[in-house]
Write a protein that holds these residues in place. Structure first.
Motif, PDB file in Angstrom:
ATOM      1  N   THR A 140       0.837  -1.191   0.000  1.00 22.59           N
ATOM      2  CA  THR A 140       0.000   0.000   0.000  1.00 22.59           C
ATOM      3  C   THR A 140       0.873   1.242   0.000  1.00 22.59           C
ATOM      4  OG1 THR A 140      -0.040   0.179   2.395  1.00 22.59           O
ATOM      5  CG2 THR A 140      -1.740  -1.203   1.383  1.00 22.59           C
ATOM      6  N   ASP A 141       0.253   2.420  -0.116  1.00 20.03           N
ATOM      7  CA  ASP A 141       0.991   3.672  -0.066  1.00 20.03           C
ATOM      8  C   ASP A 141       1.772   3.807   1.224  1.00 20.03           C
ATOM      9  OD1 ASP A 141       0.267   4.526  -2.535  1.00 20.03           O
ATOM     10  OD2 ASP A 141      -1.318   5.869  -1.845  1.00 20.03           O
ATOM     11  N   GLU A 142       1.289   3.213   2.281  1.00 19.41           N
ATOM     12  CA  GLU A 142       1.951   3.325   3.573  1.00 19.41           C
ATOM     13  C   GLU A 142       3.022   2.256   3.759  1.00 19.41           C
ATOM     14  OE1 GLU A 142       1.343   5.982   5.387  1.00 19.41           O
ATOM     15  OE2 GLU A 142      -0.093   6.506   3.828  1.00 19.41           O
ATOM     16  N   GLY A 143       3.156   1.356   2.830  1.00 15.78           N
ATOM     17  CA  GLY A 143       4.087   0.247   2.965  1.00 15.78           C
ATOM     18  C   GLY A 143       5.509   0.590   2.562  1.00 15.78           C
ATOM     19  N   TRP A 156       6.253   4.822  -1.557  1.00 15.13           N
ATOM     20  CA  TRP A 156       6.782   6.107  -2.011  1.00 15.13           C
ATOM     21  C   TRP A 156       7.007   6.122  -3.514  1.00 15.13           C
ATOM     22  CZ3 TRP A 156      11.427   5.947  -4.488  1.00 15.13           C
ATOM     23  CH2 TRP A 156      12.241   4.846  -4.249  1.00 15.13           C
ATOM     24  N   GLN A 157       7.287   4.961  -4.109  1.00 16.19           N
ATOM     25  CA  GLN A 157       7.576   4.908  -5.544  1.00 16.19           C
ATOM     26  C   GLN A 157       6.389   5.356  -6.388  1.00 16.19           C
ATOM     27  OE1 GLN A 157       9.084   0.953  -6.280  1.00 16.19           O
ATOM     28  NE2 GLN A 157      11.133   1.557  -5.673  1.00 16.19           N
ATOM     29  N   GLU A 158       5.183   5.123  -5.901  1.00 15.48           N
ATOM     30  CA  GLU A 158       4.001   5.537  -6.637  1.00 15.48           C
ATOM     31  C   GLU A 158       3.867   7.056  -6.674  1.00 15.48           C
ATOM     32  OE1 GLU A 158       0.579   3.553  -5.086  1.00 15.48           O
ATOM     33  OE2 GLU A 158       1.485   1.582  -5.331  1.00 15.48           O
ATOM     34  N   ARG A 159       4.435   7.738  -5.702  1.00 16.82           N
ATOM     35  CA  ARG A 159       4.357   9.194  -5.631  1.00 16.82           C
ATOM     36  C   ARG A 159       5.582   9.876  -6.234  1.00 16.82           C
ATOM     37  NH1 ARG A 159       3.810   7.602  -0.466  1.00 16.82           N
ATOM     38  NH2 ARG A 159       5.361   9.067   0.306  1.00 16.82           N
ATOM     39  N   ALA A 160       6.545   9.106  -6.672  1.00 13.72           N
ATOM     40  CA  ALA A 160       7.785   9.660  -7.207  1.00 13.72           C
ATOM     41  C   ALA A 160       7.565  10.309  -8.575  1.00 13.72           C
ATOM     42  CB  ALA A 160       8.832   8.554  -7.323  1.00 13.72           C
ATOM     43  N   LEU A 161       8.129  11.482  -8.745  1.00 12.55           N
ATOM     44  CA  LEU A 161       7.999  12.191 -10.024  1.00 12.55           C
ATOM     45  C   LEU A 161       8.667  11.443 -11.166  1.00 12.55           C
ATOM     46  CD1 LEU A 161       8.526  15.928  -9.022  1.00 12.55           C
ATOM     47  CD2 LEU A 161       6.384  14.740  -9.528  1.00 12.55           C
ATOM     48  N   CYS A 205      10.734  16.680  -6.121  1.00 12.92           N
ATOM     49  CA  CYS A 205      10.025  15.443  -5.777  1.00 12.92           C
ATOM     50  C   CYS A 205       9.806  15.340  -4.272  1.00 12.92           C
ATOM     51  CB  CYS A 205      10.813  14.240  -6.274  1.00 12.92           C
ATOM     52  SG  CYS A 205       9.939  12.688  -6.047  1.00 12.92           S
ATOM     53  N   ASP A 206       8.581  15.025  -3.890  1.00 10.46           N
ATOM     54  CA  ASP A 206       8.219  14.911  -2.468  1.00 10.46           C
ATOM     55  C   ASP A 206       8.833  13.699  -1.769  1.00 10.46           C
ATOM     56  OD1 ASP A 206       6.676  17.196  -2.632  1.00 10.46           O
ATOM     57  OD2 ASP A 206       4.810  16.096  -2.966  1.00 10.46           O
ATOM     58  N   VAL A 207       9.255  12.702  -2.531  1.00 10.27           N
ATOM     59  CA  VAL A 207       9.775  11.479  -1.912  1.00 10.27           C
ATOM     60  C   VAL A 207      11.274  11.307  -2.149  1.00 10.27           C
ATOM     61  CG1 VAL A 207       7.554  10.294  -1.938  1.00 10.27           C
ATOM     62  CG2 VAL A 207       9.086  10.063  -3.897  1.00 10.27           C
ATOM     63  N   ARG A 208      11.946  12.404  -2.381  1.00 12.59           N
ATOM     64  CA  ARG A 208      13.384  12.372  -2.642  1.00 12.59           C
ATOM     65  C   ARG A 208      14.152  11.677  -1.509  1.00 12.59           C
ATOM     66  NH1 ARG A 208      17.137  17.710  -3.648  1.00 12.59           N
ATOM     67  NH2 ARG A 208      19.073  16.570  -3.951  1.00 12.59           N
ATOM     68  N   GLY A 209      13.804  11.992  -0.279  1.00 10.90           N
ATOM     69  CA  GLY A 209      14.480  11.394   0.871  1.00 10.90           C
ATOM     70  C   GLY A 209      14.292   9.887   0.943  1.00 10.90           C
ATOM     71  N   GLU A 210      13.071   9.433   0.734  1.00 11.89           N
ATOM     72  CA  GLU A 210      12.789   7.993   0.752  1.00 11.89           C
ATOM     73  C   GLU A 210      13.539   7.279  -0.363  1.00 11.89           C
ATOM     74  OE1 GLU A 210      10.472  10.383   1.061  1.00 11.89           O
ATOM     75  OE2 GLU A 210       8.769   9.688   2.243  1.00 11.89           O
ATOM     76  N   CYS A 211      13.605   7.935  -1.510  1.00 13.12           N
ATOM     77  CA  CYS A 211      14.294   7.371  -2.664  1.00 13.12           C
ATOM     78  C   CYS A 211      15.787   7.197  -2.373  1.00 13.12           C
ATOM     79  CB  CYS A 211      14.073   8.301  -3.863  1.00 13.12           C
ATOM     80  SG  CYS A 211      14.847   7.769  -5.393  1.00 13.12           S
ATOM     81  N   LEU A 212      16.401   8.235  -1.842  1.00 14.89           N
ATOM     82  CA  LEU A 212      17.825   8.166  -1.519  1.00 14.89           C
ATOM     83  C   LEU A 212      18.078   7.120  -0.438  1.00 14.89           C
ATOM     84  CD1 LEU A 212      20.693   9.128  -1.853  1.00 14.89           C
ATOM     85  CD2 LEU A 212      20.176  11.011  -0.272  1.00 14.89           C
ATOM     86  N   GLU A 213      17.238   7.093   0.556  1.00 13.54           N
ATOM     87  CA  GLU A 213      17.365   6.103   1.631  1.00 13.54           C
ATOM     88  C   GLU A 213      17.294   4.683   1.066  1.00 13.54           C
ATOM     89  OE1 GLU A 213      14.609   4.912   5.357  1.00 13.54           O
ATOM     90  OE2 GLU A 213      15.058   7.050   5.150  1.00 13.54           O
ATOM     91  N   TYR A 214      16.356   4.444   0.151  1.00 12.36           N
ATOM     92  CA  TYR A 214      16.220   3.133  -0.483  1.00 12.36           C
ATOM     93  C   TYR A 214      17.493   2.775  -1.247  1.00 12.36           C
ATOM     94  CZ  TYR A 214      14.766  -0.470  -3.727  1.00 12.36           C
ATOM     95  OH  TYR A 214      14.708  -1.630  -4.462  1.00 12.36           O
ATOM     96  N   ALA A 215      17.993   3.718  -2.043  1.00 15.20           N
ATOM     97  CA  ALA A 215      19.184   3.452  -2.853  1.00 15.20           C
ATOM     98  C   ALA A 215      20.397   3.124  -1.990  1.00 15.20           C
ATOM     99  CB  ALA A 215      19.485   4.655  -3.741  1.00 15.20           C
ATOM    100  N   LEU A 216      20.560   3.844  -0.900  1.00 13.42           N
ATOM    101  CA  LEU A 216      21.695   3.588  -0.006  1.00 13.42           C
ATOM    102  C   LEU A 216      21.542   2.252   0.712  1.00 13.42           C
ATOM    103  CD1 LEU A 216      22.119   7.172   1.467  1.00 13.42           C
ATOM    104  CD2 LEU A 216      23.609   6.042  -0.202  1.00 13.42           C
ATOM    105  N   ALA A 217      20.354   1.960   1.166  1.00  3.92           N
ATOM    106  CA  ALA A 217      20.104   0.709   1.891  1.00  3.92           C
ATOM    107  C   ALA A 217      20.230  -0.515   0.992  1.00  3.92           C
ATOM    108  CB  ALA A 217      18.719   0.738   2.535  1.00  3.92           C
TER     109      ALA A 217
END
Length: 88
Positions: A13-16, A20-25, A52-64
């Motif tokens: 879901t969006d909260e899962g 964040w990927q669904e909201r990514a520009l 992009c509103d989910v830039r932080g989540e995206c970077l966190e994912y890439a690093l992890a």
């Protein structure tokens, strides 16, 4: 239910974990801009990331997940490597 099982069963879901990927520009733009050929420009991708509103989540994912290719969270592979080295 654990998050991996949710991903496999398509119940994310969006909260899962990856919602964040669904909201990514970048999901609404040309994916080739985010994976340029070696020596290619990253300017357009980084420009999209800036607003992009989910830039932080995206970077966190890439690093992890040790993403080695492409622009994630507004940073190139080289920039993410430098960031990881500074964090150690």
């Amino acid at each position: 239910m654990n998050e991996l099982l949710m991903l496999v069963e398509g119940e994310e879901t969006d909260e899962g974990l990856l919602g964040w990927q669904e909201r990514a520009l970048c999901a609404q733009t040309d994916p080739e801009a985010f994976f340029p050929e070696k020596g290619g420009s990253t300017r357009e991708a980084k420009k999209v990331c800036l607003s992009c509103d989910v830039r932080g989540e995206c970077l966190e994912y890439a690093l992890a997940n040790d993403e080695r290719f492409g622009i994630w969270g507004g940073l190139s592979e080289r920039e993410r490597r430098k960031l990881k080295k500074r964090a150690v």
